[in-house]
Design an enzyme around this catalytic site. Structure first.
Site, PDB file in Angstrom:
ATOM      1  N   ASN A 198       0.820  -1.214   0.259  1.00 50.93           N
ATOM      2  CA  ASN A 198       0.031   0.051  -0.036  1.00 50.93           C
ATOM      3  C   ASN A 198       0.914   1.276   0.042  1.00 50.93           C
ATOM      4  O   ASN A 198       2.005   1.179   0.529  1.00 50.93           O
ATOM      5  CB  ASN A 198      -0.802   0.028   1.164  1.00 50.93           C
ATOM      6  CG  ASN A 198      -2.011  -0.934   1.219  1.00 50.93           C
ATOM      7  OD1 ASN A 198      -2.729  -1.046   0.025  1.00 50.93           O
ATOM      8  ND2 ASN A 198      -2.384  -1.643   2.024  1.00 50.93           N
ATOM      9  N   TYR A 200     -13.586   1.490   2.913  1.00 50.39           N
ATOM     10  CA  TYR A 200     -12.612   2.500   2.909  1.00 50.39           C
ATOM     11  C   TYR A 200     -13.356   3.874   2.658  1.00 50.39           C
ATOM     12  O   TYR A 200     -13.116   5.095   2.832  1.00 50.39           O
ATOM     13  CB  TYR A 200     -11.586   2.387   1.860  1.00 50.39           C
ATOM     14  CG  TYR A 200     -10.465   1.294   2.516  1.00 50.39           C
ATOM     15  CD1 TYR A 200      -9.597   2.024   3.261  1.00 50.39           C
ATOM     16  CD2 TYR A 200     -10.359  -0.003   2.075  1.00 50.39           C
ATOM     17  CE1 TYR A 200      -8.559   1.220   3.721  1.00 50.39           C
ATOM     18  CE2 TYR A 200      -9.398  -0.625   2.545  1.00 50.39           C
ATOM     19  CZ  TYR A 200      -8.644  -0.291   3.416  1.00 50.39           C
ATOM     20  OH  TYR A 200      -7.414  -0.961   3.805  1.00 50.39           O
TER      21      TYR A 200
END
Length: 431
Positions: free
Chosen positions: A144, A244
């Site tokens: 990420n 998210y």
């Protein structure tokens, strides 16, 4: 077939190993190299990995090394799962943005930018070394922020695909609710990494019946609870957002929550200590139940499916998979070189269009501006974030923060820039 895992000492790795062992007919790995500079962790994880292979009768050889160049030499695919700065840096990413009233999270907002700045230069160095050692190797990025890192890799000319477990997790969840096999569920999955929506849940494939309306009617409450969003949000949207999206749809509520409880980084650090103690047990020869709480569920299945499709003829794997790849006109409101997260047909070495992912056209003729607008906004931020990661400079960091939809105010961007640079000096050569 040789695979290498950079960041092989991660506590995630036994999840990956378990998938390699169970799915060896799909991905026949003969040699697996775990690469990590943290020798103590690497040996614990490597020992458990060998025991998992032995228990499940996998004939492949597992080796461990701190030598990146030797580890990736001759590899057919290299998986990246790095965390530059470890959980200590993650703790900072989740903490200092809260001082400015902004969400503290490791992939979204200011914390996500900090992680990108630390990560992109390291990943690009690794990729160059992979290119020298194994020019034809595929790089599968699980590091990420996946969208920004994958764009950096593709922009530098590497054979790279980004991978996230959000889509496969939702596929498995929906299949369980519908009481069908996951292989029979196709998602109309669209957006950017960690900014996606399921516009449809189709039976059998891209052209199948859309089961999403009925799924929301029958199970909308359970889905909303998992996403920690009100049921009314799903009913009004008529789609399923990634969890998210809560950082955007309920930002202030999330900030209040994060300021009133221990950070996720602290929880994960404690969990990692417990996991490593378990891994040290020579009698343990399977992934422990605790690992499910660490995150990364179904990562191994997604990684095996993708690697097998890239390296073979596609037989025995899902022909269409959710990956992070070049837009290439798929979303016409974005630049072609933007990296999006969508369903793509994965062509192996013998694919008619050449190897790699080919995005599948969207099921809708025009993406709703409610989603397209946010995708465009975050893509603009990612452009600036990548520029800051590649070239450095305080002003570039400030511009990226000012462009982010979760920041967007001069004073906030200024305060966040000061904190980001103060907490990341040791990782930023230019700071």
């Amino acid at each position: 077939m040789k695979l290498a895992v950079v960041g092989g000492g991660s506590t995630y790795t036994p999840e990956l190993i378990d998938g390699f062992a169970r799915l060896r007919d799909t991905l026949p790995v003969s040699e697996l190299v775990l690469i990590d500079p943290a020798a103590d962790r690497l040996e614990l994880v490597g020992g458990l990995a060998r025991r998992i292979f032995a228990r499940q009768g996998h004939p492949g050889r597992i080796t461990t090394t701190a030598d990146l160049d030797a580890g990736v030499e001759g590899a057919d695919a290299v998986l990246l799962q790095l965390r530059i700065g470890g959980q200590a840096a993650r703790l900072q990413d989740e903490t200092w943005p809260l001082e400015c009233g902004c969400v503290g999270q490791e992939t979204t907002g200011a914390g996500g930018l900090a992680k990108a700045l630390r990560t992109v230069p390291v990943v690009l160095d690794i990729a160059e070394r992979v290119r020298r050692a194994s020019p034809d190797a595929w790089i599968i990025d699980f590091t990420n922020p996946v969208g920004i890192v994958t764009r950096a890799l593709l922009q530098a000319g590497h054979r790279a695909v980004g991978l996230c477990n959000v889509a496969i997790g939702l596929q498995r969840k929906f299949a369980a609710l519908l009481e069908v096999d996951p292989s029979g569920i196709h998602l109309d999955h669209v957006g950017l990494n960690h900014l996606t929506w399921e516009l449809g849940v189709r039976k059998g494939g891209p052209d199948g019946e859309d089961l999403l309306p009925g799924l929301l009617t029958a199970h909308g409450g359970a889905i909303a609870t998992d996403l920690r969003l009100p049921r009314a949000v799903l009913d009004r949207l008529g789609v399923v957002p990634s969890y998210y999206l809560r950082y955007f749809y309920a930002h202030d509520e999330v900030v209040r929550e994060l300021g009133s409880k221990p950070s996720r980084a602290a929880e994960v650090a404690a969990m990692e200590r417990e996991l490593l103690a378990l891994y040290a047990d020579p009698a343990l020869d399977e992934k422990p139940a605790l690992l499910a709480k660490r995150g990364g569920a179904f990562y191994s299945e997604a990684a095996v499916d993708l690697a097998a499709a890239l390296l073979g003829d596609g037989s025995g794997t899902s022909p269409v998979q959710v990956v992070n790849t070049r837009n290439a006109g798929t979303l016409p409101f974005l630049p072609d070189d933007a990296v999006i997260e969508v369903q793509a047909r994965i062509e192996g070495a013998g694919g008619p269009g050449g190897p790699g992912p080919v995005p599948v056209p969207l099921a809708v003729p025009r993406l709703d501006p409610l989603y397209a607008g946010l995708i465009s906004h975050v893509t603009a931020y990612e452009d600036l974030a990548l520029d800051a990661a590649l070239r450095g400079g305080r002003e570039r960091v400030f511009r990226a923060l000012l462009a982010h939809p979760l920041v967007g105010q001069f004073d906030l961007a200024e305060g966040l820039t000061e904190r980001l640079l103060a907490h990341n000096k040791e990782y930023l050569a230019w700071a």
